[in-house]
Design a protein around this motif. Structure first.
Motif, PDB file in Angstrom:
ATOM      1  N   SER A 104       0.852  -1.195   0.000  1.00  0.00           N
ATOM      2  CA  SER A 104       0.000   0.000   0.000  1.00  0.00           C
ATOM      3  C   SER A 104       0.893   1.253   0.000  1.00  0.00           C
ATOM      4  O   SER A 104       1.823   1.366   0.813  1.00  0.00           O
ATOM      5  N   THR A 336      -5.731  -3.846  -0.837  1.00  0.00           N
ATOM      6  CA  THR A 336      -6.272  -2.486  -0.860  1.00  0.00           C
ATOM      7  C   THR A 336      -5.099  -1.516  -0.834  1.00  0.00           C
ATOM      8  O   THR A 336      -4.264  -1.580   0.075  1.00  0.00           O
ATOM      9  N   THR A 338      -4.029   2.318  -0.529  1.00  0.00           N
ATOM     10  CA  THR A 338      -4.500   3.658  -0.162  1.00  0.00           C
ATOM     11  C   THR A 338      -3.300   4.602  -0.076  1.00  0.00           C
ATOM     12  O   THR A 338      -2.169   4.156   0.090  1.00  0.00           O
TER      13      THR A 338
END
Ligand code: AGP
Length: 339
Positions: A104, A336, A338
């Motif tokens: 990430s 994910t 971010t």
């Protein structure tokens, strides 16, 4: 929908004891190096960096270190470098990054900036060829193997075990080290326990609380996250103390509460809180001696690790009871990213 095949979440949860056994066999040299380095540097503070489930593993480590060494161990805002462009002032500190994917962008940027500002960077990462793993000065590969379910299970348990191993060595507590060494057996025992009373409580719930205290608070947070992710239940985690500072107001007759109450020094005060909640009508199911069963690790501060092994089985069974496939949340992906 009735799922007739085994879910990846169930299979991967069941693989956690062997993942931890692998971690313990294959990582001794790097863990010993980290422990030696921490003892030598004697850092005034530990800063942690992680998202989601990995952040709960960081919080578990935090409680072990703060309780046993009195050294503050706090989470740094993951966005301070990637969004706010801040220059860090972490000279002499240690940054511990925990990540399954190690990719990430916010977590990668924070680790790079921490290193540039003079911190020692340590990472616990499952994906060994990831940016976080490659650029950490000391990296523990979690060795949990590939995880297909969006719901992370064995990688979380491996992160907690790795953190407990580092903590036990740094603290120099032989009883804690023995409990870490036998974690695979403890987890195997936990993987054979079930909490049908908790499934019955959660399966029709729209909203519920999950409580913990000290090292069991991150396990409560992890259980609540999984109940959201796989069961679409509005589950909120609170400490058994913090609930008194506001969240108590939402409790009314029949309000569902799942609690983790290991045999550590928090037991008396947690029991008093649970008694109070029952008196005002909450429907409480507690993982505790005499309540929902758990596999004792031999060292109460580590019992939350085996509690989450059984909690994942409870969450997976609850998802199925609600007609959901826990491996396929509607809006979430496995990795994910971010900023
Ligand atoms: C876990 O069940 C969730 N899917 C999520 O919190 C996940 O653990 C998190 O996004 C992982 O981030 P990481 O790869 O940096 O550990």
């Amino acid at each position: 929908m009735v799922l007739t095949t085994e879910t990846a979440m169930a299979r991967e949860t069941a693989e956690a004891p062997e993942a931890v056994a692998r971690l313990l066999v294959q990582n001794r040299p790097i863990i010993e190096e980290i422990v030696r380095t921490l003892k030598y540097r004697n850092p005034p503070a530990i800063v942690t960096s992680a998202r989601g489930t990995s952040d709960h593993a960081a919080a578990f480590f935090k409680y072990l270190i703060e309780i046993r060494l009195g050294i503050p161990c706090c989470s740094m805002g993951a966005s301070v470098v990637s969004v706010y462009g801040s220059k860090l002032a972490l000279k002499n500190a240690v940054l511990l990054t925990i990540s399954q994917s190690g990719q990430s962008p916010d977590i990668v940027a924070l680790q790079d900036a921490a290193r540039q500002s003079g911190a020692l960077t340590i990472a616990l990462v499952n994906a060994e060829d990831s940016p976080v793993a490659k650029s950490a000065e000391l990296c523990v590969p979690l060795r949990a193997g590939p995880e297909m379910s969006v719901a992370a299970t064995k990688s979380f348990i491996a992160s907690c075990a790795a953190g407990a191993w580092i903590a036990a060595g740094w603290i120099g507590d032989a009883a804690m080290q023995r409990a870490v060494a036998v974690l695979p057996q403890t987890l195997r025992e936990a993987a054979n326990l079930d909490w049908p009373e908790a499934v019955a409580l959660a399966q029709d719930a729209d909203s519920l609380y999950v409580l913990g205290r000290g090292p069991s608070l991150p396990i409560a947070q992890e259980t609540a996250l999984k109940l959201k992710e796989t069961c679409a239940i509005h589950a909120e985690a609170h400490s058994a103390a913090e609930i008194m500072h506001g969240p108590l107001e939402l409790i009314s007759a029949g309000f569902p509460v799942i609690a983790f109450s290991p045999e550590d020094d928090s037991r008396t005060s947690s029991s008093e809180t649970l008694q109070k909640l029952r008196t005002i009508g909450a429907d409480v199911q507690a993982v505790e001696k005499g309540g929902l069963p758990f596999a004792a690790s031999g060292y109460p501060l580590l019992d939350p690790i085996s509690m989450i092994q059984t909690a994942y089985r409870f969450v997976e069974a609850t998802a199925r009871a609600r007609g959901r496939d826990p491996d396929r949340p509607r809006l979430l992906k496995k990795v994910t990213e971010t900023v």
